[in-house]
Write an enzyme that holds these catalytic residues in place. Structure first.
Site, PDB file in Angstrom:
ATOM      1  N   MET A 256       0.855  -1.207   0.000  1.00 28.97           N
ATOM      2  CA  MET A 256       0.000   0.000   0.000  1.00 28.97           C
ATOM      3  C   MET A 256       0.880   1.243   0.000  1.00 28.97           C
ATOM      4  O   MET A 256       1.888   1.296   0.707  1.00 28.97           O
ATOM      5  CB  MET A 256      -0.991  -0.083   1.148  1.00 28.97           C
ATOM      6  N   HIS A 257       0.501   2.182  -0.839  1.00 22.72           N
ATOM      7  CA  HIS A 257       1.282   3.421  -0.931  1.00 22.72           C
ATOM      8  C   HIS A 257       0.466   4.625  -1.373  1.00 22.72           C
ATOM      9  O   HIS A 257       1.001   5.718  -1.509  1.00 22.72           O
ATOM     10  CB  HIS A 257       2.455   3.219  -1.899  1.00 22.72           C
TER      11      HIS A 257
END
Ligand code: UD1
Ligand code: UDP
Length: 422
Positions: A256-257
């Site tokens: 996740m980013h």
């Protein structure tokens, strides 16, 4: 015969998987042109005048938006991408800083090199900055992965997509949703060229090599803080004891980013909680931590908690084959990555897409894919996780996600020169 000169641009991790097959297809095309030329000389025939066999000069620009070895250089090695002809060294910064600096530096290269075409991929800041710069100098632009729309203007990539597509001469699309979006925006049928998904060229070319990798070795080589003591059997095996292994279909993978998930503590903290309390309580969770996310976890005081979570195995960003192996072996994926949604779709890995929307609807369960949107909502993530745990998914291969997209693009360039369509 004059060569076609194509300047292509990469900047950040997801660009590398998209440019690798394009660079390889150009090299294969040039090799074929050479072979034909030799046959002609040997056979003492007329020189070839057909433009379809015109050679392509490929000049590769790296803007340097991503620069860590694990976010950039490792992909050039693993995917055999030619060394960039120039690296603009832009680095990190605000959107305006990245786009502005890229335009300034890219313009110099553009004026010096004078390409016939600039080819941009995806939706990162490099994509937008270089397409604007090229058009201002009357250089034609082709966009690979055109037409994707999340219809969420709070997403920085959506702005990059809209700007790039509005300027591009050639819109090379991955699916029918993209074609429809572009038609609705008023683009002509000549501009819109449905070529398929170039990310899947890379997946198909590399899945054999990925399959041969050893799961435990991947974890051992990339583990964050290998000295962290742990009572979790799987985690302990990587932190010393070495008696246990990650078992196929008995772990989840997380990446996740997206700023919408990781830039605010009020969103990131509940996400971390559901990952620790629910997701990793059922299955070990292998988390490849993006640098943006690591920085924010540290800043929000959440890093130690994640690092110490019993059933979470934190790893640094891994190479392409390593991630592919993790994806092929996982029970399910949790992600906000665009590329991983597509890879899960083809591999059949159930995918909890922690976003409110997606520019890749073709990957969603309702369109035959394996992905479900949950946003960052802990309840939705928990429910989707439970559903997917007891489900066996099979892969879905949308039209023209067949491993031959780059070849089609190269053929298209040559035919356009011949027919002067664009
Ligand atoms: C960028 C792209 C996003 C893409 C993602 C892929 C834009 C607007 N965003 O987001 O679309 O999904 O890449 O991973 O172009 N950093 C490092 N080392 C690096 C690169 C970044 O430490 O090699 C850190 C820096 O602290 C930087 C932060 O990560 O400030 C964010 O990097 P940036 O390139 O601005 O955006 P991404 O979140 O990576
Ligand atoms: N990826 C990788 N290593 C990782 C995480 C992702 O090789 O540790 C690959 C992933 O398999 C996909 C691409 O990176 O091919 C997606 O890039 P990213 O998630 O950074 O960006 P997005 O697709 O969201 O723009």
């Amino acid at each position: 015969m004059k060569k076609i000169k194509i300047m292509s641009v990469v900047g950040a991790r997801p660009n590398f998987m998209k440019i690798a097959p394009f660079a390889h297809a150009i090299a294969a095309h040039n090799q074929k042109s050479d072979d034909r030329g030799q046959t002609t000389v040997a056979g003492n025939r007329e020189p070839i005048t057909d433009n379809r066999h015109q050679k392509i000069e490929h000049f590769l620009v790296h803007t340097g938006q991503h620069y860590d070895k694990a976010m950039s250089h490792s992909f050039f090695e693993a995917l055999n991408i030619p060394h960039p002809d120039v690296d603009l060294g832009i680095g990190s910064g605000s959107h305006a800083e990245q786009v502005g600096k890229t335009m300034i530096e890219f313009e110099k290269v553009l004026l010096e090199q004078k390409p016939d075409w600039v080819v941009v991929v995806g939706d990162v800041n490099a994509t937008c900055a270089c397409s604007i710069t090229a058009k201002k100098h009357h250089v034609k632009v082709a966009h690979i992965e055109a037409g994707l729309r999340s219809f969420d203007e709070k997403m920085p990539e959506e702005i990059n997509r809209m700007v790039t597509d509005s300027l591009s001469d050639l819109l090379l699309t991955p699916d029918q949703f993209a074609n429809e979006n572009l038609r609705r925006e008023g683009h002509s049928e000549e501009q819109i060229q449905f070529v398929g998904n170039i990310m899947i060229d890379t997946l198909e070319a590399n899945r054999g090599k990925a399959a041969d990798l050893d799961l435990d070795q991947i974890i051992r080589d990339n583990l964050i803080d290998p000295h962290q003591p742990s009572t979790c059997p799987v985690k302990a095996s990587f932190t010393g004891a070495n008696n246990h292994q990650l078992v196929k279909d008995a772990f989840s993978v997380l990446t996740m980013h997206r700023p919408s998930n990781v830039d605010e503590k009020a969103v990131l903290e509940p996400l971390v909680r559901v990952l620790i309390d629910s997701v990793s309580a059922e299955l070990p969770l292998v988390w490849s931590v993006h640098p943006r996310t690591k920085k924010n976890l540290q800043q929000f005081g959440l890093w130690e908690e994640v690092l110490n979570a019993e059933n979470i195995i934190l790893i640094n960003p891994v190479g392409y084959h390593e991630m592919l192996k993790l994806n092929m072996s996982a029970k399910l994926m949790l992600t906000d990555s665009g590329g991983l949604q597509e890879e899960c779709c083809v591999l059949g890995t159930p995918c909890i897409t922690m976003r409110e929307n997606t520019e890749r609807p073709v990957t969603l369960v309702e369109h035959g894919g394996v992905s479900e949107l949950t946003g960052p909502d802990p309840e939705k993530i928990r429910a989707a996780f439970q559903r997917f745990l007891s489900m066996d998914c099979s892969g879905h291969t949308p039209e023209l996600w067949d491993g031959h997209t780059a070849e089609r693009i190269v053929e298209l360039f040559c035919s356009l020169v011949t027919s002067r369509v664009v």
